[in-house]
Design a protein around this motif. Structure first.
Motif, PDB file in Angstrom:
ATOM      1  N   ILE A 235       0.437   3.626  10.143  1.00 11.33           N
ATOM      2  CA  ILE A 235       0.553   2.362   9.405  1.00 11.33           C
ATOM      3  C   ILE A 235      -0.183   2.467   8.076  1.00 11.33           C
ATOM      4  CG2 ILE A 235       0.088  -0.104   9.447  1.00 11.33           C
ATOM      5  CD1 ILE A 235       2.183   0.766  11.475  1.00 11.33           C
TER       6      ILE A 235
ATOM      7  N   GLU B 237       1.198   2.030   4.159  1.00 17.22           N
ATOM      8  CA  GLU B 237       0.637   1.010   3.281  1.00 17.22           C
ATOM      9  C   GLU B 237      -0.217   1.612   2.167  1.00 17.22           C
ATOM     10  OE1 GLU B 237       0.523  -2.763   6.380  1.00 17.22           O
ATOM     11  OE2 GLU B 237      -1.378  -1.865   5.728  1.00 17.22           O
TER      12      GLU B 237
ATOM     13  N   GLY C  46       6.298   1.114   9.139  1.00 18.07           N
ATOM     14  CA  GLY C  46       5.535   2.189   9.753  1.00 18.07           C
ATOM     15  C   GLY C  46       5.487   2.131  11.259  1.00 18.07           C
ATOM     16  N   GLU C  47       5.948   1.052  11.846  1.00 18.41           N
ATOM     17  CA  GLU C  47       5.973   0.901  13.306  1.00 18.41           C
ATOM     18  C   GLU C  47       7.124   1.701  13.908  1.00 18.41           C
ATOM     19  OE1 GLU C  47       4.772  -0.341  16.027  1.00 18.41           O
ATOM     20  OE2 GLU C  47       3.417  -2.019  15.618  1.00 18.41           O
TER      21      GLU C  47
ATOM     22  N   MET D  43       0.071  -6.072   9.550  1.00 16.96           N
ATOM     23  CA  MET D  43       0.453  -5.263  10.697  1.00 16.96           C
ATOM     24  C   MET D  43      -0.645  -5.294  11.756  1.00 16.96           C
ATOM     25  SD  MET D  43       3.425  -4.210   9.935  1.00 16.96           S
ATOM     26  CE  MET D  43       3.653  -3.145  11.359  1.00 16.96           C
TER      27      MET D  43
ATOM     28  N   TYR E 294       4.234  -6.573  14.780  1.00 21.91           N
ATOM     29  CA  TYR E 294       4.273  -5.416  15.674  1.00 21.91           C
ATOM     30  C   TYR E 294       5.689  -5.143  16.167  1.00 21.91           C
ATOM     31  CZ  TYR E 294       4.425  -9.190  19.092  1.00 21.91           C
ATOM     32  OH  TYR E 294       4.784 -10.326  19.785  1.00 21.91           O
TER      33      TYR E 294
END
Length: 697
Positions: free
Chosen positions: A128, A132, A212-213, A292, A309
């Motif tokens: 994550i 970012e 990014g999840e 996040m 999430y």
């Protein structure tokens, strides 16, 4: 300062450190390759070789994100990138992953294996941060990894030194981590998540991979389905969410006009609704903070995902690592975290006063999951359990000091995910119906219920069929029945959908057995769950998930009692949303309904704090004008004299569905009785309307 400006300023500090660390990671990877004849023992070298390869991949992601190339990738490239980052912990690969406590212990030994397994899991949280562009987390955690590598190069048996390195990483950086989390919670401009939601084309599912999840069919399917809905329907769903939030302030007579921010927490895939909600909150004068979920061990210890999430790559992986913090937790560490959190609050005191609360969008419908309880997984010892309970109490009081519970509100709503089955679209529409029932009709029915319940000295509740519940709930007295009530009339505000009346039981005199044949709580199943109460607190508990009594008790103690020695009954309620029950029966999804909906499908009993935690002194009224008086119990009364023991910082609802329910009978001080429900059907005059949905269930 915008999010991008903040990251630019932060990264100026850590660029050189990150550059040096990322280059060293490449050397670690080459030094531990089998052909390089590493100095480390073979198994330790293999660990560093595999995990450093992962870290190189995250560094590549940072390069893509910081250069702008990430947003230029097509959906195929983004999907391949996502899979490469998470394939190690997917179910098919997890057995041979160093993130698996069993595999790590087998290859590295129980002591070192546990520490290195936790370290790798911690570093996986960098995914994550790489997306970012947060160099503080990337640089500092890579430095920790290198430090551990150097320790083991010098002495492969230096387990205590490895633990100390991990411990002081979190200890030394506690202030920065706390400040970062506080900024995300209270500063609307610090939201790369919101930037994606508001700026990207949400009809193109490639945007999902920018968070990014792990992206599964649930996230993709949800986004795809919402993209087909007309704009009016999206606006209506968002309005149910935001108006419920607004109604919470109105119902509790809290001034919303002085507030400026709201924290939106939701599951990926629902961005189209969230985007509209952001606009609607703006019209209320509220700016949205969205971030996040943080997977660091100091945050996942809470047992829930706070933030934005996904459904995750592997639920067993999440379960295995829920107590990773135990490898470093002690009294000094707890004190350090509280000190850091206080400093973060003090630095943002003014913004904390502008914070209005959380708006949460949950999901339900994922496939059944039964956790494997692994002896190799970290867990708190008895001393740590007590210390952590004290820490949680202190953290809760600290939060209430700067963001008083009686000045904020919340709302929570839930929708199904595609994994629920072939009737997904029908169930989605049925859920919308459940979430938007006629509030005026339910207000009248529930007022009728409350009038009968208010006459009671105590209530008896029994199960039916295989359910052997037999419990007595004592009710606190009120001084002026004409103007005061024992039960709150819960409609379509904070807890969507509507449909319950609830109270805080009097603990003394609340006795008996609460039984659930099978229930999901916080994503975990409990089979044949039995809780025995004596004067309102749990004195015994059992379930049948595992082969031994000890395993079952530990499972309940760790996941339902949250490591407390006991918990009180914090709430008794009668759910009235028979339409929700009908939906569950019609589509055979009763076991998949979230507790938010399931609690409305029968009587429920919450263990832990009351519904009025930190809000006991706030005056609230039912629609008929009666003031709700039963807000505290023997524990919460300690808030003014012994605050550390007033709250348990948990609240879990356990429901008896109508088809397992026998009778609910109100007993008066004069010896009279009034039947509310008989054999699972409403029999109190004025409540018969609720049986129509039951007849068609």
């Amino acid at each position: 300062m915008t999010n991008s400006q903040y990251i630019i300023n932060e990264n100026k500090i850590y660029t050189e450190r990150y550059s040096l660390a990322s280059e060293r990671i490449k050397l670690v990877n080459s030094e531990t390759a089998p052909e390089a004849s590493p100095c480390l023992p073979v198994e330790i070298a293999a660990y560093f070789n595999q995990t450093s390869a992962f870290l190189i991949k995250t560094c590549e992601v940072y390069g893509l994100a910081s250069s702008g190339r990430l947003v230029q990738m097509d959906i195929t490239g983004l999907e391949n990138l996502n899979q490469s980052l998470y394939k190690d912990i997917e179910e098919d690969n997890y057995q041979n992953s160093y993130a698996n406590p069993c595999f790590a212990a087998e290859k590295l030994g129980s002591g070192l294996g546990t520490l290195l397994c936790v370290l790798y899991t911690e570093l996986r949280g960098n995914i994550i941060h790489a997306f970012e562009g947060r160099l503080f987390y990337l640089a500092s955690s890579l430095e920790l990894y290198i430090q551990v590598y150097n320790i083991l190069e010098d002495n492969p048996s230096a387990i205590n030194e490895v633990r100390d390195a991990i411990y002081y990483y979190f200890f030394d950086y506690a202030d920065i981590m706390a400040a970062n989390r506080m900024c995300l919670l209270l500063e609307p401009e610090m939201s790369p998540v919101k930037d994606i939601i508001m700026q990207k084309d949400l009809s193109d599912p490639s945007y999902l991979y920018l968070f990014g999840e792990y992206i599964s069919s649930n996230e993709l399917g949800t986004s795809k389905y919402l993209s087909t809905l007309p704009e009016g329907k999206i606006k209506d769903m968002a309005a149910t969410f935001t108006e419920g939030y607004k109604k919470g302030f109105e119902a509790y007579r809290i001034g919303l006009s002085k507030k400026k921010t709201v924290n939106i927490r939701y599951a990926l895939g629902f961005e189209r609704i969230v985007k509209e909600a952001v606009h609607q909150f703006n019209e209320m004068g509220l700016q949205s903070c969205i971030y996040m979920a943080d997977y660091s061990l100091i945050y996942r210890a809470s047992g829930s995902k706070n933030g934005c999430y996904g459904s995750g790559a592997n639920r067993q992986y999440s379960y295995d690592h829920r107590m990773d913090e135990s490898i470093i937790f002690d009294k000094a560490f707890a004190g350090r975290r509280i000190s850091a959190q206080r400093k973060a609050f003090e630095d943002m005191r003014e913004k904390a006063l502008l914070y209005s609360g959380i708006a949460v969008m949950e999901t339900f419908g994922m496939k059944d999951f039964t956790a494997a309880d692994k002896k190799e997984a970290p867990r708190y010892n008895e001393k740590q359990q007590e210390q952590r309970t004290n820490y949680m109490a202190a953290a809760s009081l600290l939060n209430n000091e700067f963001i008083p519970g009686d000045t904020t509100s919340f709302t929570i709503i839930a929708y199904p995910v595609p994994e629920i089955g072939k009737n997904y679209k029908e169930i989605f529409d049925a859920t919308i119906k459940v979430n938007t029932l006629n509030s005026s009709l339910y207000e009248k029915i529930q007022t009728c219920l409350i009038n009968a319940l208010d006459t009671g000295d105590y209530i008896t509740i029994t199960g039916r069929g295989k359910n052997i519940t037999n419990i007595t709930v004592a009710l606190p007295p009120v001084n002026n029945p004409a103007k005061e009530t024992k039960f709150e009339n819960c409609l379509d505000d904070v807890n969507i959908p509507l449909g319950e009346v609830f109270t805080s039981p009097q603990l003394k005199g609340t006795n008996g057995l609460l039984h659930s044949t099978s229930i999901y709580l916080e994503g975990l199943i409990y089979n044949d769950l039995k809780l025995t109460f004596k004067d309102g607190v749990i004195t015994d508990y059992s379930c049948s998930n595992f082969d031994t009594k000890e395993e079952n008790k530990r499972y309940i103690h760790e996941n339902l009692l949250y490591q407390h020695k006991t918990l009180p009954m914090g709430e008794f309620a009668i759910g009235t949303n028979t339409t929700a029950y009908q939906m569950g029966q019609k589509y055979n999804i009763s076991d998949k309904l979230p507790i938010l909906i399931k609690e409305k499908t029968g009587p429920h009993f919450a263990i832990g704090d009351t519904c009025f935690s930190h809000e006991e002194d706030m005056r609230t009224y039912n629609p008929d004008g009666k003031e709700m008086k039963c807000k505290e119990n023997d524990f919460s009364k300690l808030r003014k004299t012994d605050a550390n023991h007033a709250y348990f910082n948990c609240h879990t609802d356990i429901t008896i569905p109508y088809n397992e329910l026998g009778d609910i009978i109100v007993h008066t001080a004069e010896g009279d009785s009034v039947k509310i429900i008989e054999n699972g059907r409403f029999v109190l005059p004025g409540t018969e309307e609720l049986n129509k949905a039951l007849d068609n269930a």
